[in-house]
Scaffold this motif. Structure first.
Motif, short mmCIF file in Angstrom:
data_model
loop_
_atom_site.label_atom_id
_atom_site.label_comp_id
_atom_site.label_asym_id
_atom_site.label_seq_id
_atom_site.Cartn_x
_atom_site.Cartn_y
_atom_site.Cartn_z
N PHE A 113 84.88 -27.52 11.68
CA PHE A 113 83.58 -26.96 12.07
C PHE A 113 82.49 -27.41 11.10
N GLN A 114 82.81 -27.41 9.81
CA GLN A 114 81.84 -27.86 8.82
C GLN A 114 81.52 -29.34 9.00
N ALA A 115 82.54 -30.13 9.31
CA ALA A 115 82.31 -31.55 9.52
C ALA A 115 81.42 -31.79 10.74
N PHE A 116 81.61 -31.00 11.79
CA PHE A 116 80.80 -31.17 12.98
C PHE A 116 79.35 -30.76 12.74
N LEU A 117 79.15 -29.61 12.08
CA LEU A 117 77.79 -29.13 11.84
C LEU A 117 77.03 -30.01 10.86
N SER A 118 77.75 -30.70 9.99
CA SER A 118 77.09 -31.60 9.04
C SER A 118 77.02 -33.04 9.54
N ASN A 119 77.55 -33.30 10.73
CA ASN A 119 77.52 -34.64 11.31
C ASN A 119 76.08 -35.03 11.63
N PRO A 120 75.66 -36.26 11.30
CA PRO A 120 74.28 -36.67 11.62
C PRO A 120 73.98 -36.64 13.12
N ASP A 121 75.02 -36.74 13.96
CA ASP A 121 74.80 -36.73 15.40
C ASP A 121 74.63 -35.33 15.96
N PHE A 122 74.86 -34.29 15.15
CA PHE A 122 74.83 -32.93 15.67
C PHE A 122 73.45 -32.57 16.23
N THR A 123 72.39 -32.90 15.50
CA THR A 123 71.04 -32.55 15.95
C THR A 123 70.71 -33.24 17.27
N ARG A 124 71.07 -34.53 17.38
CA ARG A 124 70.79 -35.27 18.61
C ARG A 124 71.59 -34.71 19.78
N LEU A 125 72.86 -34.40 19.55
CA LEU A 125 73.69 -33.82 20.62
C LEU A 125 73.15 -32.47 21.06
N LEU A 126 72.76 -31.64 20.09
CA LEU A 126 72.24 -30.32 20.43
C LEU A 126 70.93 -30.43 21.22
N ALA A 127 70.05 -31.34 20.81
CA ALA A 127 68.78 -31.50 21.52
C ALA A 127 69.00 -32.00 22.94
N ASN A 128 69.86 -33.01 23.11
CA ASN A 128 70.14 -33.54 24.45
C ASN A 128 70.76 -32.48 25.34
N THR A 129 71.69 -31.70 24.79
CA THR A 129 72.35 -30.67 25.59
C THR A 129 71.37 -29.58 26.00
N LEU A 130 70.53 -29.14 25.07
CA LEU A 130 69.58 -28.07 25.38
C LEU A 130 68.52 -28.52 26.38
N ILE A 131 68.12 -29.79 26.32
CA ILE A 131 67.11 -30.28 27.27
C ILE A 131 67.69 -30.30 28.68
N VAL A 132 68.91 -30.81 28.83
CA VAL A 132 69.54 -30.82 30.16
C VAL A 132 69.76 -29.40 30.65
N ALA A 133 70.19 -28.50 29.75
CA ALA A 133 70.39 -27.10 30.14
C ALA A 133 69.07 -26.44 30.53
N ALA A 134 67.98 -26.78 29.83
CA ALA A 134 66.67 -26.21 30.17
C ALA A 134 66.21 -26.68 31.54
N LEU A 135 66.47 -27.94 31.87
CA LEU A 135 66.11 -28.43 33.20
C LEU A 135 66.84 -27.65 34.28
N SER A 136 68.10 -27.34 34.01
CA SER A 136 68.89 -26.59 34.99
C SER A 136 68.44 -25.13 35.06
N LEU A 137 68.12 -24.54 33.90
CA LEU A 137 67.81 -23.12 33.85
C LEU A 137 66.40 -22.81 34.35
N PHE A 138 65.44 -23.64 34.01
CA PHE A 138 64.04 -23.34 34.30
C PHE A 138 63.50 -24.06 35.52
N ILE A 139 64.23 -25.01 36.06
CA ILE A 139 63.75 -25.72 37.26
C ILE A 139 64.75 -25.57 38.41
#
Length: 320
Positions: A79-105
Motif C-alpha cells: 500500500f505504501q509503495a502504491f501511494l508513493s508511486n509517481p503514477d498514483f496522482t495521474r491514475l487517481l485524476a484519470n479515474t476521478l474524471i471518468v467517474a465524474a463524467l458518469s456521475l454528473f452527466i
C-alpha cells in the motif's frame, strides 16, 4: 347461600418451538423462494466472498511456488509503495474524471430520459422508444468499441467526417488524448442510459395519480407537475441509486477503458482498473495489484457510508 363457580381450566399452551425447529419450518414454508434465491447466493459466495480468502496476499510477498500460507507477511508495504508511486496522482485524476463524467452527466441523463418517457401518452410510441433505448445495453463493450472504431475511423468514418468538417480538424480521434474522454462519455450514455431508466420508470409507476389530478384542477402546468410531484416522489429512489453509484466511483470499468486505450492516449486512459491488469497479469505483481484493488474497495466503502450519512442529514432515506 353463595355458590362458588369453578373456573374453567386453561387449555394447555403449546410448547415454544426451538430455534432449529423454527428454521426448519420456515425453510419448508418458503422453499420455493429459497430455491429462487439460490443462484444469486451462489454467485455472491463464489465471486464475492470466496475471493476474500486470497485477498490476504495484499499483505504478503506472494510467491506462487510457496502459496498463500507459505508467503512472507510484509504488512502495508504494498500500500505504501502504491501511494508513493509517481503514477498514483495521474491514475487517481484519470479515474476521478471518468467517474465524474458518469456521475454528473450520464446519471442525470438517465433521470431525464425516464421523465421524458413517463410523459409520453401514446403507449405504442412509448414502448417503441423504450425498446430502442434498451437494446444497446445488451451489446458487449467489444461490439460498442468496434462500432466506435468504424464511425470514427480516420478518413472513412461518417462521424469523423462530420466532426472534421464541423471543427476543421483532421485529428485521429481514436488516438487523440483530447478525444478519449468525450468518446468514453458518448459510449456510456448510448449503452447504459436507456437501461438505467427501468428503475426510475418503476418508481414513477407508483406515484399517486390523484396528486396529478388535483394539480391539474389547481391549474398546474406539465412542468410544475414534474417539479412538484414527480421529482419529489422518486427522490428516495434517486438518493439510493446515487449512494450506490458513489460507492462504485473508482470502478470505471475495465473492458471499455482497456479496449479504447492505446499507446497514444494512455496518459489519459490509464485508470485503476487497467493499472491492476497491467501490474498483476502482465508484470506478475500479484500482491501489489491486490493491494491496489483493496485500496479501491476501501475507498468505495468509505464513500458509501459518507454519502449515506449526507443523505440522512438532508432528511432523505438512505440504504441503511
Amino acid at each position: 347461600m353463595t355458590t362458588a363457580l369453578a373456573a374453567d381450566p386453561e387449555p394447555p399452551r403449546p410448547r415454544p418451538r426451538s430455534r432449529p425447529q423454527r428454521l426448519r419450518r420456515d425453510a419448508v414454508r418458503y422453499r420455493w423462494l429459497l430455491l429462487l434465491m439460490l443462484p444469486g447466493a451462489l454467485y455472491f459466495a463464489l465471486f464475492r466472498f470466496w475471493p476474500m480468502y486470497g485477498a490476504r496476499i495484499a499483505f504478503k510477498n506472494y510467491i506462487p511456488f510457496l502459496g498463500i500460507d507459505g508467503s512472507e507477511w510484509v504488512g502495508l508495504d504494498h500500500f505504501q509503495a502504491f501511494l508513493s508511486n509517481p503514477d498514483f496522482t495521474r491514475l487517481l485524476a484519470n479515474t476521478l474524471i471518468v467517474a465524474a463524467l458518469s456521475l454528473f452527466i450520464a446519471f442525470p441523463l438517465t433521470i431525464v430520459l425516464a421523465l421524458l418517457l413517463n410523459e409520453l401518452r401514446l403507449q405504442i410510441l412509448k414502448r417503441t422508444v423504450q425498446t430502442l433505448v434498451y437494446i444497446p445495453h445488451f451489446l458487449s463493450w467489444t461490439v460498442v468499441v468496434s462500432i466506435t472504431a468504424l464511425l470514427f475511423a480516420i478518413g472513412t468514418g461518417p462521424l469523423w467526417t462530420f466532426l472534421s468538417d464541423l471543427f476543421g480538424t483532421d485529428a485521429n480521434m481514436l488516438a487523440d488524448p483530447d478525444w478519449f474522454r468525450p468518446l468514453i462519455l458518448m459510449q456510456m450514455v448510448w449503452k447504459d442510459t436507456g437501461w438505467g431508466t427501468i428503475i426510475f420508470l418503476a418508481a414513477l409507476a407508483g406515484v399517486d395519480q390523484e396528486q396529478y389530478e388535483a394539480a391539474v384542477i389547481d391549474g398546474a402546468g406539465r412542468w410544475q407537475r414534474v417539479r412538484n410531484i414527480t421529482i419529489p416522489s422518486i427522490m428516495p429512489t434517486i438518493v439510493v441509486l446515487l449512494i450506490l453509484h458513489t460507492g462504485q466511483i473508482l470502478n470505471t470499468g475495465f473492458e471499455q477503458i482497456y479496449l479504447m486505450s492505446n499507446s497514444l492516449n494512455r496518459t489519459v486512459a490509464d485508470v485503476f482498473d487497467t493499472y491492476v491488469y497491467f501490474a498483476g497479469i502482465e508484470q506478475g505483481a500479484y500482491s501489489y495489484s491486490t493491494a491496489v484493488g483493496l485500496f479501491k474497495a476501501l475507498v468505495g466503502l468509505v464513500l458509501i457510508f459518507g454519502t449515506n450519512w449526507l443523505a440522512k442529514r438532508f432528511n432523505q432515506q438512505g440504504i441503511f
